[in-house]
Design an enzyme around this catalytic site. Structure first.
Site, PDB file in Angstrom:
ATOM      1  N   ASP A   1     -29.020  15.779 -21.762  1.00 40.64           N
ATOM      2  CA  ASP A   1     -28.520  14.403 -21.668  1.00 40.64           C
ATOM      3  C   ASP A   1     -28.035  13.951 -23.044  1.00 40.64           C
ATOM      4  O   ASP A   1     -28.813  13.872 -23.995  1.00 40.64           O
ATOM      5  CB  ASP A   1     -29.645  13.492 -21.186  1.00 40.64           C
ATOM      6  CG  ASP A   1     -29.165  12.076 -20.884  1.00 40.64           C
ATOM      7  OD1 ASP A   1     -28.013  11.746 -21.244  1.00 40.64           O
ATOM      8  OD2 ASP A   1     -29.942  11.301 -20.305  1.00 40.64           O
TER       9      ASP A   1
ATOM     10  N   GLU B   1     -24.652  16.439 -19.788  1.00 43.03           N
ATOM     11  CA  GLU B   1     -24.550  15.141 -19.130  1.00 43.03           C
ATOM     12  C   GLU B   1     -24.108  14.021 -20.073  1.00 43.03           C
ATOM     13  O   GLU B   1     -24.602  13.917 -21.198  1.00 43.03           O
ATOM     14  CB  GLU B   1     -25.905  14.779 -18.520  1.00 43.03           C
ATOM     15  CG  GLU B   1     -25.939  13.440 -17.824  1.00 43.03           C
ATOM     16  CD  GLU B   1     -27.255  13.221 -17.092  1.00 43.03           C
ATOM     17  OE1 GLU B   1     -27.741  12.072 -17.118  1.00 43.03           O
ATOM     18  OE2 GLU B   1     -27.787  14.169 -16.500  1.00 43.03           O
TER      19      GLU B   1
ATOM     20  N   GLU C   1     -23.766   7.468 -14.778  1.00 48.41           N
ATOM     21  CA  GLU C   1     -24.827   6.469 -14.658  1.00 48.41           C
ATOM     22  C   GLU C   1     -24.388   5.106 -15.199  1.00 48.41           C
ATOM     23  O   GLU C   1     -24.906   4.081 -14.775  1.00 48.41           O
ATOM     24  CB  GLU C   1     -26.109   6.929 -15.340  1.00 48.41           C
ATOM     25  CG  GLU C   1     -26.129   6.836 -16.838  1.00 48.41           C
ATOM     26  CD  GLU C   1     -27.467   7.274 -17.432  1.00 48.41           C
ATOM     27  OE1 GLU C   1     -28.193   6.401 -17.930  1.00 48.41           O
ATOM     28  OE2 GLU C   1     -27.754   8.476 -17.417  1.00 48.41           O
TER      29      GLU C   1
ATOM     30  N   ASP D   1     -25.996   5.101 -10.748  1.00 45.93           N
ATOM     31  CA  ASP D   1     -27.304   4.453 -10.652  1.00 45.93           C
ATOM     32  C   ASP D   1     -27.203   3.360  -9.595  1.00 45.93           C
ATOM     33  O   ASP D   1     -26.434   2.413  -9.750  1.00 45.93           O
ATOM     34  CB  ASP D   1     -27.717   3.865 -12.002  1.00 45.93           C
ATOM     35  CG  ASP D   1     -29.157   3.388 -12.012  1.00 45.93           C
ATOM     36  OD1 ASP D   1     -29.515   2.586 -11.118  1.00 45.93           O
ATOM     37  OD2 ASP D   1     -29.920   3.801 -12.901  1.00 45.93           O
TER      38      ASP D   1
ATOM     39  N   HIS E   1     -28.760   8.641 -10.738  1.00 41.24           N
ATOM     40  CA  HIS E   1     -29.592   8.460 -11.926  1.00 41.24           C
ATOM     41  C   HIS E   1     -30.845   7.677 -11.535  1.00 41.24           C
ATOM     42  O   HIS E   1     -30.763   6.556 -11.045  1.00 41.24           O
ATOM     43  CB  HIS E   1     -28.803   7.698 -12.991  1.00 41.24           C
ATOM     44  CG  HIS E   1     -29.624   7.255 -14.165  1.00 41.24           C
ATOM     45  ND1 HIS E   1     -29.977   5.937 -14.400  1.00 41.24           N
ATOM     46  CD2 HIS E   1     -30.170   7.967 -15.178  1.00 41.24           C
ATOM     47  CE1 HIS E   1     -30.694   5.852 -15.509  1.00 41.24           C
ATOM     48  NE2 HIS E   1     -30.827   7.069 -15.998  1.00 41.24           N
TER      49      HIS E   1
ATOM     50  N   GLU F   1     -33.142  13.078  -9.379  1.00 42.42           N
ATOM     51  CA  GLU F   1     -33.787  13.004 -10.694  1.00 42.42           C
ATOM     52  C   GLU F   1     -35.098  12.243 -10.604  1.00 42.42           C
ATOM     53  O   GLU F   1     -35.195  11.223  -9.930  1.00 42.42           O
ATOM     54  CB  GLU F   1     -32.863  12.304 -11.688  1.00 42.42           C
ATOM     55  CG  GLU F   1     -33.501  12.098 -13.060  1.00 42.42           C
ATOM     56  CD  GLU F   1     -32.607  11.339 -14.031  1.00 42.42           C
ATOM     57  OE1 GLU F   1     -32.727  11.577 -15.243  1.00 42.42           O
ATOM     58  OE2 GLU F   1     -31.791  10.510 -13.572  1.00 42.42           O
TER      59      GLU F   1
END
Length: 441
Positions: A222, A248, A275, A298, A325, A345
């Site tokens: 990430d 990511e 996200e 998200d 997300h 996740e």
């Protein structure tokens, strides 16, 4: 005899609450000091300045805090949801969005989203206004599930699979492996401003984790919007032997062309983002470019479940998987119901990232959490999103009415008025400061 459709409850009341303190609710980053999410080495867009490297709270990642919304129907049924936004979220709910909700049929989720989105377009489109709409939308879906006595996933297509598998985002891949997750995602520690030394340390960091878990356990990285095109191309090249599963959010969410460049440079590597993107309009460019291998909206930010279903359908037409997300149970119901959502996740919420705790802290009594890296439909088979407010957490809820409509101050005698004038006029400011203080505890 002609059959008639039964009358359906409409929306009677909207209530919102600021969640005081830390560790409860939908602001993932509003946690106690020392938590890996805020106080470990994580490359961020603000890492280019030394004073903002040590802690993510130094540049304000937790400044908004969490809030809770309740939507009550005319039959007394209440839908609830949490998200991030704190006092500004509550203000917008009651001063702007409430007008579209009171008296409305809660089944009209598409209509209500469009009205709130279009009415806020002149100041919204992305960011906080759409995140607030998202939480309202999630509360509507929770209300619908409770009114129909069904889990939300049954309302949006039913079960596409019986088991939901998770990877874990946290600081220690070895811990994720031991907890039964199929893979681990780690935050990159250094940014381009750290130069060649930082690049070398990033590679060493990832190599250490690859050696700890062995060659067959997937590792993802990430980058939290903190890299640029040339740095991404270089670090991906230097880590090819580490078999990184995906890279990511390497770039700014607005650098759509940049994702095309890094994909051209590394066509066989996987890159993901999403996200911090909002609405179907924002995701259209990401999807149509075919430069991403997974999109990661998200559900508490992009526009809620209503908008996520549209984004997911768009992505399915391009055979691009959708892996939301975080977002706890709000994501779980979505993922288990859709054919192009292969896994989910889990964002490690324990301070050291080495144990499985509820994503929303102690806000709910019964938040489902993965055991040995998975959940099943049986874990989600409760009305709505299946979340019950924790009586202990209720003590942290501050009704937004204290900010929006502060209690009147008792009348003063003329002699006292002059000396007390400043104190009276500062009442709202004091209340606001008190809320901020509770969030900093």
């Amino acid at each position: 005899m002609a059959s008639s459709v039964r009358d359906f409850p409409t929306i009677k009341a909207i209530r919102s609450f600021i969640i005081g303190g830390v560790g409860s609710g939908g602001d993932y980053h509003n946690v106690k000091g020392g938590h890996w999410l805020i106080d470990s080495d994580i490359s961020t867009p603000c890492s280019i300045w030394d004073q903002y490297k040590k802690s993510r709270t130094s540049w304000g990642i937790n400044v908004l805090g969490s809030f809770l919304i309740e939507i009550e129907a005319t039959d007394g049924t209440v839908g609830i949801a949490t998200g991030f936004g704190g006092p500004p979220a509550c203000w917008l709910i009651h001063q702007h969005f409430e007008r579209f909700l009171i008296g409305a049929d809660p089944r009209n989720t598409n209509l209500l989203f469009e009205q709130m989105y279009r009415a806020s377009m002149f100041y919204g489109r992305k960011g906080l206004p759409v995140a607030i709409i998202s939480v309202i939308d999630l509360a509507l879906w929770d209300l619908l599930g409770k009114l129909r006595n069904e889990p939300v996933y049954k309302l949006i297509g039913g079960a596409a699979r019986e088991r939901l598998d998770f990877y874990c985002t946290g600081p220690e891949p070895m811990a994720a492996k031991s907890m039964g997750f199929w893979g681990a995602k780690v935050p990159l520690p250094y940014c381009p401003a750290d130069g060649h030394v930082g690049l070398r340390k990033n590679v060493e960091f990832l190599r250490k984790h690859r050696e700890s878990v062995g060659p067959d356990f997937p590792i993802m990285v990430d980058c939290y919007m903190s890299l640029n095109v040339s740095y991404t191309i270089e670090i991906a090249d230097k880590c090819k032997d580490l078999d990184i599963n995906w890279w990511e959010e390497c770039l700014s969410p607005d650098d759509t062309d940049g994702f095309a460049q890094i994909k051209r440079a590394h066509p066989t590597l996987k890159f993901t983002t999403g996200e911090h993107e909002y609405s179907r309009y924002g995701f259209r460019k990401l999807i149509e470019g075919r430069n991403l291998d997974i999109i990661q909206p998200d559900v508490m930010w992009l526009g809620g479940l209503t908008e996520l279903l549209k984004v997911s359908a768009m992505a399915a037409a391009y055979d691009i998987p959708v892996v939301p997300h975080a977002s706890g149970p709000y994501s779980y119901h979505f993922v288990i119901s859709q054919p192009n959502t292969p896994f989910q996740e889990y964002l490690a919420n324990s301070p050291d990232g080495k144990s499985v705790l509820p994503v929303f802290g102690d806000l709910f009594l019964d938040e489902p959490i993965p055991t040995k890296g998975y959940l099943t439909t049986a874990d989600l088979d409760k009305p709505g999103f299946g979340l019950t407010l924790n009586p202990v957490a209720k003590a942290k809820l501050i009704p937004s009415s204290y900010l929006l409509n502060p209690p009147p101050v008792a009348a003063l005698k003329p002699a006292e008025a002059a000396s007390k004038e400043k104190e009276q006029t500062g009442l709202v400011e004091k209340l606001t400061e008190g809320v901020k203080g509770m969030n900093a505890i």
